[in-house]
Write a protein that holds these residues in place. Structure first.
Motif, mmCIF file in Angstrom:
data_model
loop_
_atom_site.group_PDB
_atom_site.id
_atom_site.type_symbol
_atom_site.label_atom_id
_atom_site.label_comp_id
_atom_site.label_asym_id
_atom_site.label_seq_id
_atom_site.Cartn_x
_atom_site.Cartn_y
_atom_site.Cartn_z
ATOM 1 N N VAL A 1 42.230 -20.815 -60.780
ATOM 2 C CA VAL A 1 42.498 -20.229 -62.086
ATOM 3 C C VAL A 1 41.195 -19.646 -62.642
ATOM 4 O O VAL A 1 40.152 -20.308 -62.586
ATOM 5 N N LEU A 2 41.255 -18.403 -63.115
ATOM 6 C CA LEU A 2 40.069 -17.705 -63.638
ATOM 7 C C LEU A 2 38.937 -17.693 -62.606
ATOM 8 O O LEU A 2 37.765 -17.834 -62.950
ATOM 9 N N GLU B 1 37.603 -15.363 -61.143
ATOM 10 C CA GLU B 1 36.652 -14.259 -61.281
ATOM 11 C C GLU B 1 35.440 -14.663 -62.105
ATOM 12 O O GLU B 1 34.416 -14.002 -62.087
ATOM 13 N N LEU B 2 35.533 -15.799 -62.819
ATOM 14 C CA LEU B 2 34.380 -16.243 -63.601
ATOM 15 C C LEU B 2 33.346 -16.911 -62.715
ATOM 16 O O LEU B 2 32.244 -17.216 -63.161
#
Lengths: 175, 962, 463
Positions: free
Chosen positions: B936-937, B939-940
């Motif tokens: 989840v997320l 790309e961070l």
């Protein structure tokens, strides 16, 4: 010694400046000029041209810089090493802000201390305050004081010499 | 891009809150600094009230000291015998709910029960449990529990009660018990059943009635379903995953056909017809919102399409569904909801018969219940007798009929006509108030008893502790009607089983049974399925012209018996994520038609009975149907539950126990603050929960990883830290998660998580370390509903750690993101910088440091946090270390599966797995290697240790979803 | 720095008028400024103003006492918006402080002699603003009683702070800034308290000022070292003031919150700081010159220059705003894009509108000389900009946090009465401190004024 020195009083900064230059030219060395605000060239006129303030502050700054970086490195990598956000223990780019701040802090403190120290301040007592007119030295009067310790100093001669600078008055300074 | 990103056609609608531009928002725009109710001492929140209870409790002079019961109790087999200080023992027992038992293991620290887990050997649990079971341990320590025998409001004693009962017995013996009546809930306890028989033998004219508010129709034989064998399931408003006896087992079986983690390539398919969103509906491949009154007709349409002789109007998807069912002859299930009339159950049975499911996926057994009957009819009859003055002595064994009996019966008034009335209950509640005798009941964790599971398997309940307040059981109360009135329930239970036990060595049997938690081969025997069902006349479809009211038990407070359980009150409801309330659920359409917004108070008028409640706009709710959850608006339960929510029983009548048409709603100008933990349910085009259909998955197994994050994963300015020893990680299978909330409840119990009360929740300060997010996509009338457990992701490059000025949160060498409470100064920067917002902050002294009885409840392995510090999920580090210490003593590595986190252990469907990512054979490593695995997320580039398996649904290609 | 006639010409015939009204002597200046402190009766307006300010200080104390008793929960903060008014006010106050240092240090280096008559109270403003700012990071802690854990000091547990955190940088930056400002201010005061010592009528006043003056006697040698030290300090304070707000902006820029994680923050925070700082200087200077009749020293020229600086820094801030928008668009990062959309049109959108109005649109009026030379207009303008800059920090802190990455965790922030009381309280603390300052110390640097008229009159001999 009987007196601390002789003091001439002037109304204009220019007059004081001239007087100072003349006194220096006539060989007086142990003399000082007093003014309610900085007069540029006055210190030079009485032969005071160099001071150690700047080099001291430089040293202070360098010390601050080193201690700042060392502190960060030591805290994060030596004294209390932990894995923080997967960064290396010595993630040096992050030490820079604190290093900079400590540099400025140390330099500023040393500049204050150097100025006071070299000026021998705080100084609770000084003979020049014994001259009543000197109360205006912090408002609108300008003084030239030739001290008795000066080799060329001699009570009459110096008094006469000061007279020739056409001051508003000349006074003896109690020690 | 994941399908969710790709599907441009379906646009995600914004939160209803904003859509509606509620009062709060306008108010906000109006004045520059809007504030909600301010902070003053004289506005006590729930937590402070809990604290106040401490005082009263201390005055009562009872301490939290517990001791093991005098009788020998037997630890669970997998644990060492005898007590070692600092080492918990586990005892097998069962948690009763609605008369059925869920096998659990009680964790005991030096005689203090601190937690319950599912019993892996119990068929109804297989190790899984429910939110209610997890929270039941708080009920044991609840300082508001009734603590003494009471006679007419004055403290009395058990001895006095026995004497009184002796007189009753003497009187009734003369009239053969003509005036003696006994009221219980559903009885499956073999011993209690035998005792009742005995009593009824002694008093031939006495009568035994049963009533509990949540109970299906009368059934002489009980169906047991085999969802692990079912390819196609059709649920006619049955919430079989969450709210029927055996749900944890059914969920496990059902999900075993849905998960794609062990190399499966097929999935079962689930159709759900229901008027109001349920857990089961939210995991359905096809969910059809239907008005309760239309359900019957649509069921018939499908039945007709299957080929049953029912005249019915056809219905758009009926044929497709019927084809699908028929295509899987003998491998499908049609199941009707407990709240549906007997006629629909008969229809479902007929369909199963026609589909050849009987004996394959649907097995009928002798009724599990000692006597199955229509509870509403039963209590109606009792009330009639009471009003007629036929009842001289009434024993109410458990239950709270004055509060939850159908409103039209005025049970309370009838009760006061009974000369001798006594009530056995955990709380001094509404019913006790009306009885002259109140006996304080023993909590199941401190009681000897026995009970049957959904399939008939019996469990002998053994107490983990001596009753804190000398509570009694139904067995003991019933025994007071016999020659020797003063028997302990231990003796009663043992006597019963000794009688049944033919083999030689009873003691060995007793040991073995207690220790395993199940009585061998007590599962109910298969029985003849009911006959001749398909000829039955079905009830005519109701006319759906008016609005309809629907009653449901609250998912956590249930029928009201858990109203004083703060953990359950604060547990966010699966769909609305509401806490501390039971608003009327309405659809967006209904709301717009009546210009209603969340929190507006309406007056419900149901057959002349009126109730003022706030409304909540619930996506997936069918138009013109209003759902009320039971169990709230308690008057006498305790300081936590009193006055919370609204009492739906006031509208509930004996002719419409589960609601019906004829509802009128009238908007009033009142407003009510509702405390939800999530007020935005749209994903805003962020692929947080990634999902696809089975076809899409087969076409492209790596669909979830299409998003651009892998390339990010590689990039970092700094060399990444090497984890050579253990490398703890977690993976969550969103295909298996049904969003039941058991993990949240378990985490609360395991980690001493405080409750903060409604006011604080409404300020966004709830403390749950794990939460189950609920996202909606698509049409608000019937949205795709996605649940996602969200807990600390244990990022390897944790953003929270970087910004902590005092190193209060740092990484362990095994990759745990640790929180050092004692070092935390509370800058809250870590929370700001946490992309997942899983950190929780003690804005006040939330933990109850004052209520003595609650001290015993605490897990001694976990710090009780103080004011002003941050906290968050630890992957149950206390469990990790306990296992590691054992492993180190044996000089070996920790074995796969040895460490089980609280959430993982509670999960009925095994959606969560945890282990060492460095061990290539570990389940977690295998799951993370699956193509479905994503971050989840991601790309961070925080490199979380918790990853998710994308959700895959299996819709029927024939049916185009709206 | 010897004054050259050219500069003298320029300044004398400055279109905006002189920096000192003509006809003043060393004596008259010293008298006019010194009298406020040593001889004049304390005016009634001082008692009224200081009294009100003192009451507000008591409100602040109440709010703080309650905070310690009940916990930080009395504020509106929550998860996700874990930082509220406290941090907004912290950044705002720090920003205000910056103008003081800028005026006294940077303008000194740039030889802007008009700074002379305002630098003293501007520096005082810096000190008090930093004091107000410094309160908030401590008060907003969950456990304010252990704030000192942020300092690196040896302790029995062997624990040390974590120097990767911008908050620790803050600790060093703000404390350094406070210390250096104090030193700079005090060094400037030494010759003036010496004058007061020599002029004070009562002996006890002589004593007090005597101690503060450290025996200063205006010796040429002293002046020589003094000026070097003063220049060095100015040179050090200049990068410092820039670094401080840069570090403050790091509190946001270093995090990964959309709307915080921006490289434009350091320059745009510094510009904003100077912007609000000059606004506050105007807010203070205009009443000060009026009540103490200092129009001769704080002339229209000063007010107009400050207006010009506000206009300039305001434009830099405007550039910062537009860059934020451009980055959001150009990054095509979905979180950034959403953040900007939400910041402008979300539930807190109206605040963004107001801030654009206050910080960008209204200040454009400063282009007009008529506005620049109208005292009421300038005063109102200064208040507008102060408010606008407060709103800017509110928008940055709150709207970025309330809707970040996880929609499921979005929330709203509503300040409580305690938030507001604490903020107003610090305003009271600031004004009370300022009242004490103008009463007890010379609000304008007397020796630099003497130096100034000296130059203006071209009295000094040119070498």
């Amino acid at each position: 010694m009987a007196v601390y020195g002789l003091m001439a009083e002037f109304e204009e900064p220019g007059a004081l400046l001239h007087a100072a230059e003349r006194a220096y030219a006539s060989g007086y060395r142990k003399l000082d000029a007093y003014s309610p605000m900085p007069i540029h060239g006055l210190a030079e006129a009485i032969g005071f041209t160099r001071t150690a303030v700047s080099p001291i502050v430089l040293v202070g700054g360098i010390l601050g810089c080193i201690s700042g970086f060392t502190l960060c490195w030591w805290m994060a990598a030596v004294a209390y090493p932990h894995v923080v956000a997967g960064r290396p223990f010595n993630s040096w780019p992050m030490w820079i802000p604190i290093t900079f701040e400590l540099t400025v802090l140390f330099a500023s403190l040393t500049s204050l201390l150097a100025m006071l120290g070299l000026n021998r301040l705080p100084q609770p007592y000084h003979p020049v305050f014994n001259v009543p007119a000197f109360a205006r030295a912090s408002t609108d009067r300008f003084f030239l004081c030739i001290e008795a310790v000066d080799p060329v100093f001699d009570a009459e001669g110096t008094w006469k010499f000061l007279e020739t600078l056409n001051p508003t008055s000349v006074a003896e300074v109690e020690p | 891009m994941s399908p969710i990103d790709a599907k441009t056609g379906r646009e995600y609608w914004r939160s209803l809150e904003e859509l509606a531009d509620t009062e709060e928002f306008r108010k906000f725009v109006d004045d520059e600094f809007p504030t909600r109710s301010a902070e003053w001492l004289h506005q006590p929140n729930r937590r402070e009230i809990l604290r106040l209870m401490g005082a009263s409790f201390a005055l009562a002079g009872v301490t939290a000291c517990t001791k093991q019961p005098p009788e020998r109790i037997v630890p669970y087999v997998k644990q060492p015998e005898g007590v070692t200080p600092g080492k918990p023992l586990f005892f097998a027992t069962a948690m009763p709910l609605n008369g059925y038992g869920l096998g659990v293991l009680g964790e005991s620290h030096l005689g203090r029960p601190t937690k319950v887990e599912g019993n892996p050997d119990h068929p109804g649990s297989l190790g899984g449990s429910t939110a209610i079971a997890q929270a039941s341990v708080l009920g044991l320590y609840d300082p508001d529990r009734s603590q003494t025998t009471i006679y007419r409001g004055r403290i009395s004693g058990w001895g006095k009660f026995i004497a009184a009962m002796g007189m009753v017995r003497a009187e009734q013996l003369l009239s053969k018990g003509a005036g003696l009546r006994i009221l219980t809930g559903t009885v499956t306890s073999p011993t209690l059943a035998a005792q009742l028989d005995e009593v009824l033998k002694t008093f031939p004219s006495a009568r035994w009635y049963q009533y509990q508010p949540v109970h299906g129709p009368k059934a002489d034989v009980s169906p047991v379903y085999r969802f692990d064998k079912a390819d196609v399931v059709l649920s006619l408003d049955s919430d079989f995953l969450a709210s029927i006896p055996g749900s944890p087992r059914y969920a496990r079986d059902f999900i075993s056909r849905r998960r794609l983690t062990e190399g499966q390539s097929t999935m079962s398919r689930l159709y759900v017809f229901e008027p109001t969103p349920s857990i089961t509906g939210s995991v359905a491949d096809h969910r059809f919102p239907v008005r309760a009154s239309e359900l019957d007709g649509q069921a018939k349409a499908i039945a007709a399409a299957i080929g049953l002789p029912v005249g019915a109007a056809s219905y758009k998807h009926a044929d497709a569904i019927a084809r699908d069912l028929k295509a899987h002859h003998g491998a499908s299930i049609v199941i009707a909801g407990d709240w549906q009339p007997a006629s629909l159950h008969r229809l479902a049975h007929a369909m199963n018969e026609a589909l050849g499911n009987i004996g394959n996926t649907v097995v009928y057994t002798d009724s599990i219940e000692a006597r199955s009957e229509d509870h509403v009819a039963s209590i109606k009859e009792l009330t009639g007798e009471m009003n007629a003055g036929k009842v001289e002595a009434l024993l109410i064994l458990g239950g709270n009929p004055v509060y939850d009996a159908p409103a039209d019966l005025n049970f309370g008034d009838a009760l006061s006509k009974v000369p001798f009335r006594t009530h056995l209950g955990l709380y001094n509640d509404e019913t006790s108030e009306k009885c002259d005798w109140h006996v304080n009941e023993a909590h199941y964790l401190e009681a000897w008893s026995d009970i049957r599971a959904y399939d008939g398997t019996a469990t002998i309940l053994q107490p983990l502790t001596d009753p804190l307040y000398g509570g009694k059981t139904a067995h003991e109360v019933l025994a007071t009607l016999t020659e020797n009135p003063d028997q302990t329930s231990h003796d009663i239970i043992q006597a019963y089983w000794r009688g049944r036990h033919t083999a030689e060595d009873f003691d060995a049997f007793w040991e073995k049974t207690l220790n395993a938690g199940v009585v061998p081969d007590t599962a109910a025997k298969p029985a003849q399925p009911p006959k001749g069902t398909s000829e039955t006349q079905y009830a005519a479809a109701l006319n759906p012209s008016t609005m309809e009211l629907i009653f449901r038990p609250d998912p956590f407070i249930w029928d009201g018996q858990f109203a004083n359980n703060g953990w359950l009150q604060e547990l966010p409801k699966p769909h609305s994520r509401l806490t501390w309330d039971n608003p009327a659920l309405i659809s967006l359409g209904t709301a717009q038609r009546n210009s209603l917004q969340n929190g507006d108070i309406v007056e419900l008028d149901f057959g002349g009975r009126k109730l003022r409640v706030p409304v909540w706009i619930q996506p997936g709710q069918v138009d013109d149907c209003v759902t009320m959850h039971l169990g709230f608006g308690r008057r006498r339960t305790g300081k936590v539950g009193d006055g919370v929510g609204f009492n739906a029983y006031e509208l509930r009548t004996s002719d419409a126990p589960w609601g019906g048409p004829g509802l009128r709603i009238q908007k009033t100008d009142g407003r009510h603050v509702l405390a939800t933990t999530q007020d935005h349910h749209a994903m805003e085009g962020r692929n947080i929960v990634r999902s696809a259909t089975l076809e899409e998955y087969k076409a492209d197994p790596k669909f979830a990883l299409k998003a651009s994050e892998e390339e990010f994963q590689a990039r970092s300015l700094f060399p990444s830290f090497e984890y050579n020893g253990y490398k703890w990680g977690m993976a969550i299978d969103q295909n298996a998660c049904i969003g039941c909330g058991a993990c949240v409840s378990a985490c609360t119990a395991e980690n001493n998580i405080p409750i903060v009360g409604k006011d604080q929740v409404s300020r966004g300060r709830e403390m749950h370390w794990i939460r189950v997010d609920r996202y909606y996509a698509g049409d608000p009338a019937n949205p795709e509903s996605l649940a996602q457990p969200m807990l600390c992701q244990m990022c390897e490059t944790a953003p929270c750690e970087l910004v902590c000025p005092v190193a209060a949160t740092v990484h362990s060498t095994e990759g745990l993101n640790q929180m050092v409470y004692n070092r935390c100064v509370g800058t809250r920067y870590c929370s700001n910088n946490c992309p997942y917002k899983v950190r929780r902050f003690n804005f006040y002294l939330y933990s109850d440091w004052y209520t003595e009885s609650l001290f015993g409840l605490r897990n001694p392995e976990v710090t009780v946090r103080s004011r002003g510090v941050m906290e968050k999920c630890t992957y149950c580090v206390q469990r990790i270390n306990a296992v590691k210490i054992e492993a180190e003593k044996a000089d070996r590595r920790v074995h796969e599966g040895e460490i089980v986190t609280a959430c993982q252990q509670a999960c009925p469907t095994q959606a969560i797995t945890f282990g060492d990512m460095n061990d290539q054979n570990s389940r977690v490593a295998k799951w993370k290697a699956l193509p479905l695995n994503y971050t989840v997320l991601g790309e961070l580039n925080a490199k979380p240790r918790t990853t998710y398996l994308a959700k895959v649904k299996n819709p029927n290609p024939e049916i185009a979803q709206g | 720095m010897t004054s050259d006639p050219v500069e003298t010409q320029l300044t004398v015939h400055d279109p905006d008028g002189p920096v000192v009204a003509p006809g003043h002597s060393y004596e008259s200046i010293t008298e006019k400024i010194g009298a406020i402190v040593i001889t004049l009766r304390t005016p009634r307006h001082w008692w009224i103003g200081a009294g009100i300010a003192f009451l507000v200080v008591n409100m602040l104390m109440t709010a703080i006492a309650w905070l310690f008793w009940r916990g930080v929960g009395i504020w509106g903060v929550n998860v996700p918006i874990a930082w509220g008014f406290a941090i907004v006010n912290f950044v705002w106050w720090i920003g205000i402080g910056h103008a003081g240092t800028l005026i006294s240090a940077i303008l000194l280096l740039l030889k802007q002699d008009w700074r002379t008559s305002i630098n003293r109270f501007a520096e005082a403003m810096t000190l008090f603003a930093v004091a107000c700012a410094g309160m908030f990071p401590v008060l907003h802690l969950g456990r304010p009683q252990v704030f000192f854990w942020l300092f690196p000091y040896p302790n029995t547990m062997g624990l040390w702070p974590q120097p990767r955190s911008p908050l620790l940088w803050d600790v060093f930056a703000v404390s350094t800034y406070g210390t250096v400002s104090l030193i700079f201010w005090y060094i400037g005061l030494i010759p003036d308290v010496a004058s007061l010592r020599d002029r004070a009528p009562q002996m006890w006043k002589k004593r007090v000022f005597g101690i503060l003056a450290l025996g200063w006697r205006g010796s040429a040698r002293h002046w020589f070292r003094y000026e070097i030290a003063y220049l060095l300090l100015a040179g050090l304070a200049t990068p410092l003031v820039v670094s401080v707000h840069t570090v403050v902006s790091f509190d946001f820029a270093v995090s990964m919150v959309p709307g915080w994680h921006t490289t434009i923050f350091p320059p745009y925070f510094v510009a904003g700081a100077i912007y609000s700082g000059f606004a506050m200087t105007l807010t203070l200077a205009i009443p000060l010159r009026k009540f103490y009749h200092l129009e001769d020293f704080i002339t229209m020229r000063h007010l107009q220059n400050m207006g010009k600086v506000m206009l300039a820094t305001g434009m830099i801030v405007a550039y910062g705003y537009s860059m934020e928008a451009f980055f959001a668009y150009y990054s095509s990062d979905k979180f950034e894009l959403f953040m900007f959309k939400n910041r402008t049109t979300g539930p807190y959108g109206p605040f963004y509108g107001l801030l654009i109005l206050f910080n960008i649109l209204i200040p454009q009026l400063l282009w007009s000389k008529r506005v620049r030379s109208s005292i009421p207009a300038l005063f109102i303008m200064s208040l507008v900009v102060n408010t606008g800059m407060w709103l800017e920090r509110f928008v940055i802190v709150i709207t970025s946090l309330h809707r970040d990455f996880m929609p499921s965790a979005w929330g709203m922030y509503y300040p409580t009465k305690w938030d507001i009381m604490t903020y107003i309280g610090t305003l009271g603390f600031f004004s009370f401190a300022f009242y004490l300052f103008v009463r007890l110390l010379p609000a304008i640097s007397m020796f630099e004024m003497r130096d100034l008229i000296d130059k203006k009159a071209g009295k000094q001999v040119v070498h």
